[in-house]
Write a protein that holds these residues in place. Structure first.
Motif, PDB file in Angstrom:
ATOM      1  N   GLU A   9      36.485  53.230  47.564  1.00 17.49           N
ATOM      2  CA  GLU A   9      35.804  54.508  47.688  1.00 17.49           C
ATOM      3  C   GLU A   9      36.689  55.605  47.120  1.00 17.49           C
ATOM      4  N   VAL A  10      36.070  56.478  46.380  1.00 20.86           N
ATOM      5  CA  VAL A  10      36.748  57.639  45.824  1.00 20.86           C
ATOM      6  C   VAL A  10      36.072  58.863  46.420  1.00 20.86           C
ATOM      7  N   SER A  11      36.875  59.743  46.989  1.00 19.40           N
ATOM      8  CA  SER A  11      36.307  60.995  47.501  1.00 19.40           C
ATOM      9  C   SER A  11      36.884  62.156  46.708  1.00 19.40           C
ATOM     10  N   SER A  12      36.040  63.151  46.447  1.00 18.06           N
ATOM     11  CA  SER A  12      36.435  64.254  45.584  1.00 18.06           C
ATOM     12  C   SER A  12      35.745  65.545  46.008  1.00 18.06           C
ATOM     13  N   GLY A  49      30.040  38.500  42.337  1.00 18.18           N
ATOM     14  CA  GLY A  49      31.265  38.471  43.115  1.00 18.18           C
ATOM     15  C   GLY A  49      32.207  39.631  42.847  1.00 18.18           C
ATOM     16  N   ALA A  50      31.807  40.556  41.986  1.00 18.55           N
ATOM     17  CA  ALA A  50      32.657  41.707  41.682  1.00 18.55           C
ATOM     18  C   ALA A  50      32.703  42.661  42.869  1.00 18.55           C
ATOM     19  N   ILE A  51      33.769  43.386  42.955  1.00 17.91           N
ATOM     20  CA  ILE A  51      33.919  44.382  44.009  1.00 17.91           C
ATOM     21  C   ILE A  51      33.135  45.635  43.634  1.00 17.91           C
ATOM     22  N   GLY A  52      32.344  46.114  44.546  1.00 16.17           N
ATOM     23  CA  GLY A  52      31.613  47.353  44.351  1.00 16.17           C
ATOM     24  C   GLY A  52      32.262  48.463  45.148  1.00 16.17           C
ATOM     25  N   GLY A  53      31.736  49.655  45.020  1.00  7.43           N
ATOM     26  CA  GLY A  53      32.324  50.764  45.746  1.00  7.43           C
ATOM     27  C   GLY A  53      31.421  51.964  45.788  1.00  7.43           C
ATOM     28  N   GLY A  54      32.017  53.097  46.086  1.00 10.53           N
ATOM     29  CA  GLY A  54      31.279  54.340  46.149  1.00 10.53           C
ATOM     30  C   GLY A  54      32.148  55.513  45.765  1.00 10.53           C
ATOM     31  N   ILE A  55      31.502  56.548  45.238  1.00  9.75           N
ATOM     32  CA  ILE A  55      32.186  57.788  44.877  1.00  9.75           C
ATOM     33  C   ILE A  55      31.370  58.929  45.450  1.00  9.75           C
ATOM     34  N   GLY A  56      32.027  59.753  46.245  1.00  8.55           N
ATOM     35  CA  GLY A  56      31.283  60.829  46.863  1.00  8.55           C
ATOM     36  C   GLY A  56      32.143  62.003  47.253  1.00  8.55           C
ATOM     37  N   ARG A  67      42.801  54.628  46.547  1.00 11.43           N
ATOM     38  CA  ARG A  67      44.001  53.798  46.557  1.00 11.43           C
ATOM     39  C   ARG A  67      43.646  52.389  46.104  1.00 11.43           C
ATOM     40  N   ILE A  68      43.362  52.293  44.815  1.00 14.29           N
ATOM     41  CA  ILE A  68      42.915  51.017  44.252  1.00 14.29           C
ATOM     42  C   ILE A  68      43.703  50.699  42.989  1.00 14.29           C
ATOM     43  N   TYR A  69      43.646  49.432  42.608  1.00 14.45           N
ATOM     44  CA  TYR A  69      44.116  48.982  41.294  1.00 14.45           C
ATOM     45  C   TYR A  69      42.912  48.392  40.579  1.00 14.45           C
ATOM     46  N   VAL A  70      42.755  48.749  39.335  1.00 16.99           N
ATOM     47  CA  VAL A  70      41.639  48.272  38.523  1.00 16.99           C
ATOM     48  C   VAL A  70      42.202  47.378  37.434  1.00 16.99           C
ATOM     49  N   ARG A  71      41.670  46.178  37.321  1.00 15.75           N
ATOM     50  CA  ARG A  71      42.120  45.242  36.292  1.00 15.75           C
ATOM     51  C   ARG A  71      41.496  45.644  34.959  1.00 15.75           C
ATOM     52  N   VAL A  72      42.331  45.795  33.921  1.00 11.71           N
ATOM     53  CA  VAL A  72      41.864  46.181  32.590  1.00 11.71           C
ATOM     54  C   VAL A  72      42.461  45.243  31.551  1.00 11.71           C
ATOM     55  N   ASP A  73      41.818  45.153  30.394  1.00  9.36           N
ATOM     56  CA  ASP A  73      42.312  44.301  29.310  1.00  9.36           C
ATOM     57  C   ASP A  73      43.486  44.923  28.574  1.00  9.36           C
ATOM     58  N   ASN A 112      44.204  62.083  42.576  1.00  4.42           N
ATOM     59  CA  ASN A 112      44.231  60.775  43.214  1.00  4.42           C
ATOM     60  C   ASN A 112      45.028  59.802  42.351  1.00  4.42           C
ATOM     61  N   THR A 113      45.913  59.049  42.958  1.00  4.58           N
ATOM     62  CA  THR A 113      46.678  58.050  42.216  1.00  4.58           C
ATOM     63  C   THR A 113      45.866  56.767  42.113  1.00  4.58           C
ATOM     64  N   VAL A 114      45.764  56.252  40.884  1.00  2.00           N
ATOM     65  CA  VAL A 114      45.009  55.035  40.608  1.00  2.00           C
ATOM     66  C   VAL A 114      45.897  54.090  39.825  1.00  2.00           C
ATOM     67  N   GLY A 115      45.848  52.823  40.195  1.00  5.56           N
ATOM     68  CA  GLY A 115      46.618  51.823  39.484  1.00  5.56           C
ATOM     69  C   GLY A 115      45.766  51.061  38.487  1.00  5.56           C
ATOM     70  N   LEU A 116      46.379  50.729  37.364  1.00  2.00           N
ATOM     71  CA  LEU A 116      45.780  49.824  36.382  1.00  2.00           C
ATOM     72  C   LEU A 116      46.616  48.553  36.398  1.00  2.00           C
TER      73      LEU A 116
END
Length: 118
Positions: A9-12, A49-56, A67-73, A112-116
């Motif tokens: 979840e991302v809050s803004s 099976g992917a992780i879902g979420g919300g932004i609000g 506080r997430i890490y997102v897998r990227v190529d 917000n700090t986000v990890g890749l």
């Protein structure tokens, strides 16, 4: 047995801008619901099976956060794209120990700090 991440979840304070930022950065689909104050459910389009979420919006008793890490190529490309969209690189692509890949950190437009992870 571990506890896998099941939701994010991302809050803004400017949730519409946050929704647009993440949709453009990662190609996510965000379905905002006016009946829920504009809270948007996120489909990462990563398949079954992917992780879902919300932004609000930020709740009254909370502060902006993610506080997430997102897998990227491609860490470098994703970090550059984050900056193009108004984010700030915090940690350049860095090797993790024991062959666990690499990571980078950025701050989104709200700080917000986000990890890749790649």
């Amino acid at each position: 047995m571990g506890a896998p991440v099941a939701f994010f979840e991302v809050s803004s304070p400017d949730h519409e801008r946050a929704q647009q930022f993440y949709a453009e950065l990662f190609g996510w689909k965000v379905a905002a619901d006016p009946a829920m104050g504009g809270y948007g459910l996120v489909d990462t389009a990563a398949g079954e099976g992917a992780i879902g979420g919300g932004i609000g919006p930020v709740e009254e008793s909370d502060s902006p956060g993610v506080r997430i890490y997102v897998r990227v190529d491609d860490l470098e490309q994703s970090l550059r794209r984050a900056e193009e969209l108004g984010g700030t690189a915090l940690v350049p692509p860095t090797d993790l120990p024991a062959g666990w890949g690499r990571f980078a950190l950025f701050a989104d437009p709200d700080g917000n700090t986000v990890g890749l992870w790649g």
